[in-house]
Design a protein around this motif. Structure first.
Motif, PDB file in Angstrom:
ATOM      1  N   GLY A  75       1.237  -1.012   0.640  1.00  0.00           N
ATOM      2  CA  GLY A  75       0.216   0.110  -0.190  1.00  0.00           C
ATOM      3  C   GLY A  75       0.962   1.190   0.089  1.00  0.00           C
ATOM      4  N   PRO A  76       1.589   1.702  -1.362  1.00  0.00           N
ATOM      5  CA  PRO A  76       2.103   3.297  -1.085  1.00  0.00           C
ATOM      6  C   PRO A  76       1.883   3.985  -1.098  1.00  0.00           C
ATOM      7  CG  PRO A  76       2.876   1.015  -3.215  1.00  0.00           C
ATOM      8  CD  PRO A  76       1.602   1.046  -2.549  1.00  0.00           C
ATOM      9  N   THR A  77       2.067   4.760  -0.322  1.00  0.00           N
ATOM     10  CA  THR A  77       1.517   6.325   0.299  1.00  0.00           C
ATOM     11  C   THR A  77       1.410   6.826  -0.493  1.00  0.00           C
ATOM     12  OG1 THR A  77       3.556   7.325   0.906  1.00  0.00           O
ATOM     13  CG2 THR A  77       2.162   6.381   2.777  1.00  0.00           C
ATOM     14  N   ALA A  78      -0.120   8.214  -0.963  1.00  0.00           N
ATOM     15  CA  ALA A  78       0.257   9.181  -1.769  1.00  0.00           C
ATOM     16  C   ALA A  78       1.117   9.379  -2.285  1.00  0.00           C
ATOM     17  CB  ALA A  78      -1.734  10.025  -1.661  1.00  0.00           C
ATOM     18  N   ALA A  79       2.348   9.989  -1.452  1.00  0.00           N
ATOM     19  CA  ALA A  79       2.805  11.015  -1.588  1.00  0.00           C
ATOM     20  C   ALA A  79       4.522   9.448  -2.347  1.00  0.00           C
ATOM     21  CB  ALA A  79       3.875  11.573   0.202  1.00  0.00           C
ATOM     22  N   ALA A  80       4.099   8.338  -2.061  1.00  0.00           N
ATOM     23  CA  ALA A  80       5.268   8.002  -2.721  1.00  0.00           C
ATOM     24  C   ALA A  80       5.352   7.663  -4.109  1.00  0.00           C
ATOM     25  CB  ALA A  80       4.927   6.023  -2.287  1.00  0.00           C
ATOM     26  N   THR A  81       6.471   8.055  -5.211  1.00  0.00           N
ATOM     27  CA  THR A  81       7.173   8.436  -6.184  1.00  0.00           C
ATOM     28  C   THR A  81       7.687   7.369  -6.786  1.00  0.00           C
ATOM     29  OG1 THR A  81       8.652  10.257  -5.784  1.00  0.00           O
ATOM     30  CG2 THR A  81       6.302  11.137  -5.754  1.00  0.00           C
ATOM     31  N   HIS A  82       8.859   7.160  -5.553  1.00  0.00           N
ATOM     32  CA  HIS A  82      10.269   6.237  -5.536  1.00  0.00           C
ATOM     33  C   HIS A  82      10.336   5.344  -5.137  1.00  0.00           C
ATOM     34  CE1 HIS A  82      10.513  10.413  -8.358  1.00  0.00           C
ATOM     35  NE2 HIS A  82      11.215   9.168  -9.203  1.00  0.00           N
ATOM     36  N   ALA A  83      11.669   4.526  -5.399  1.00  0.00           N
ATOM     37  CA  ALA A  83      12.085   3.073  -4.762  1.00  0.00           C
ATOM     38  C   ALA A  83      13.285   3.228  -5.077  1.00  0.00           C
ATOM     39  CB  ALA A  83      10.895   1.772  -4.943  1.00  0.00           C
ATOM     40  N   LEU A  84      13.815   2.838  -3.952  1.00  0.00           N
ATOM     41  CA  LEU A  84      15.515   2.286  -4.038  1.00  0.00           C
ATOM     42  C   LEU A  84      15.098   1.089  -3.542  1.00  0.00           C
ATOM     43  CD1 LEU A  84      16.696   5.199  -1.539  1.00  0.00           C
ATOM     44  CD2 LEU A  84      17.970   4.039  -4.029  1.00  0.00           C
ATOM     45  N   VAL A  85      16.058  -0.090  -4.391  1.00  0.00           N
ATOM     46  CA  VAL A  85      15.845  -1.334  -4.386  1.00  0.00           C
ATOM     47  C   VAL A  85      17.169  -1.380  -4.377  1.00  0.00           C
ATOM     48  CG1 VAL A  85      16.016  -3.290  -5.370  1.00  0.00           C
ATOM     49  CG2 VAL A  85      13.965  -1.328  -6.712  1.00  0.00           C
ATOM     50  N   ARG A  86      17.445  -2.340  -2.797  1.00  0.00           N
ATOM     51  CA  ARG A  86      18.928  -2.197  -2.190  1.00  0.00           C
ATOM     52  C   ARG A  86      19.194  -3.983  -1.839  1.00  0.00           C
ATOM     53  NH1 ARG A  86      17.015   1.650   1.384  1.00  0.00           N
ATOM     54  NH2 ARG A  86      17.950   2.746   1.665  1.00  0.00           N
ATOM     55  N   ALA A  87      20.571  -4.279  -2.370  1.00  0.00           N
ATOM     56  CA  ALA A  87      21.166  -5.538  -2.335  1.00  0.00           C
ATOM     57  C   ALA A  87      21.344  -5.566  -0.852  1.00  0.00           C
ATOM     58  CB  ALA A  87      22.318  -6.202  -3.335  1.00  0.00           C
ATOM     59  N   MET A  88      21.865  -7.344  -0.623  1.00  0.00           N
ATOM     60  CA  MET A  88      21.601  -8.156   1.092  1.00  0.00           C
ATOM     61  C   MET A  88      22.979  -7.778   1.409  1.00  0.00           C
ATOM     62  SD  MET A  88      21.432 -11.769   1.627  1.00  0.00           S
ATOM     63  CE  MET A  88      20.718 -12.323   3.678  1.00  0.00           C
ATOM     64  N   ASP A  89      23.867  -7.088  -0.392  1.00  0.00           N
ATOM     65  CA  ASP A  89      25.738  -6.533   0.701  1.00  0.00           C
ATOM     66  C   ASP A  89      25.334  -4.965   0.983  1.00  0.00           C
ATOM     67  OD1 ASP A  89      25.558  -4.991  -1.503  1.00  0.00           O
ATOM     68  OD2 ASP A  89      26.781  -5.459  -2.717  1.00  0.00           O
ATOM     69  N   GLY A  90      24.770  -4.493   1.286  1.00  0.00           N
ATOM     70  CA  GLY A  90      24.169  -3.313   2.109  1.00  0.00           C
ATOM     71  C   GLY A  90      24.834  -2.160   0.624  1.00  0.00           C
ATOM     72  N   ALA A  91      25.861  -2.442   0.905  1.00  0.00           N
ATOM     73  CA  ALA A  91      26.309  -1.766  -0.658  1.00  0.00           C
ATOM     74  C   ALA A  91      26.360  -1.168  -2.168  1.00  0.00           C
ATOM     75  CB  ALA A  91      27.813  -2.082  -1.310  1.00  0.00           C
ATOM     76  N   TYR A  92      25.030  -1.943  -2.447  1.00  0.00           N
ATOM     77  CA  TYR A  92      24.425  -1.533  -4.224  1.00  0.00           C
ATOM     78  C   TYR A  92      22.889  -0.949  -4.212  1.00  0.00           C
ATOM     79  CZ  TYR A  92      24.548  -3.022  -8.894  1.00  0.00           C
ATOM     80  OH  TYR A  92      25.186  -3.218 -10.004  1.00  0.00           O
ATOM     81  N   ALA A  93      22.712   0.004  -4.465  1.00  0.00           N
ATOM     82  CA  ALA A  93      21.516   0.012  -5.076  1.00  0.00           C
ATOM     83  C   ALA A  93      20.901   0.995  -5.445  1.00  0.00           C
ATOM     84  CB  ALA A  93      21.345   1.251  -3.398  1.00  0.00           C
ATOM     85  N   CYS A  94      19.800   0.988  -6.440  1.00  0.00           N
ATOM     86  CA  CYS A  94      19.549   1.411  -7.687  1.00  0.00           C
ATOM     87  C   CYS A  94      18.341   2.507  -6.770  1.00  0.00           C
ATOM     88  CB  CYS A  94      19.319   0.480  -8.623  1.00  0.00           C
ATOM     89  SG  CYS A  94      19.209   1.310 -10.136  1.00  0.00           S
TER      90      CYS A  94
END
Length: 165
Positions: A75-94
């Motif tokens: 249930g994204p809020t009305a304000a949600a426009t983007h997302a960060l997808v993070r890897a388990m290693d903690g260093a990699y995100a997109c």
């Protein structure tokens, strides 16, 4: 198995301890494991995978959960426009606009078998349509919804492109 090339699996990646969190600007934060994902509707598609390193793996068959189905449950809020997808290693995100991320698949199988850890298992983000290879996040551990576009520091593009040089 596939023709995907592999890189070393980071020490912080533990497939047995893997969990997926959907957090941030959502009505209900989620926490799921592979068994939870297997209860959701899945999609299968076949596509080539091209890398900026110059190689192509042809006709890979991915099976997984449409990210939009996960986001709908959170249930994204009305304000949600983007997302960060993070890897388990903690260093990699997109980062992704929500509309684009919703069309991506969180793959749990590759070519009819559970996704191997060296190819991003137990869950790898596979964007559909035109995508840069570095957007295919391995070992996805968190999808954090945010209310503004993340900055350049919130992307793994520089990590991925450093492998080419």
């Amino acid at each position: 198995m596939s023709d995907l090339e592999t890189h070393d699996v980071p020490e912080d990646v533990d497939a047995d301890a893997w969990r997926l969190g959907v957090t941030g600007a959502v009505g209900r934060e989620m926490d799921a494991d592979v068994a939870d994902l297997a209860t959701l509707p899945t999609e299968t598609f076949t596509a080539d995978f091209s890398c900026v390193e110059g190689w192509v793996a042809e006709d890979l068959t991915w099976r997984g959960v449409r990210v939009g189905d996960l986001l709908e449950r959170a249930g994204p809020t009305a304000a949600a426009t983007h997302a960060l997808v993070r890897a388990m290693d903690g260093a990699y995100a997109c980062s992704f606009p929500l509309e684009r991320l919703s069309e991506a698949v969180l793959a749990i199988e590759l070519d009819g078998a559970p996704l191997p850890i060296e190819h991003g298992g137990p869950a790898r983000l596979v964007p559909t349509g035109a995508a840069d290879c570095w957007e295919s996040v391995k070992w996805v551990a968190e999808i954090e919804l945010v209310d503004s576009p993340p900055g350049d520091d919130d992307t793994a593009k520089s990590i991925a492109l450093s492998r080419v040089e």
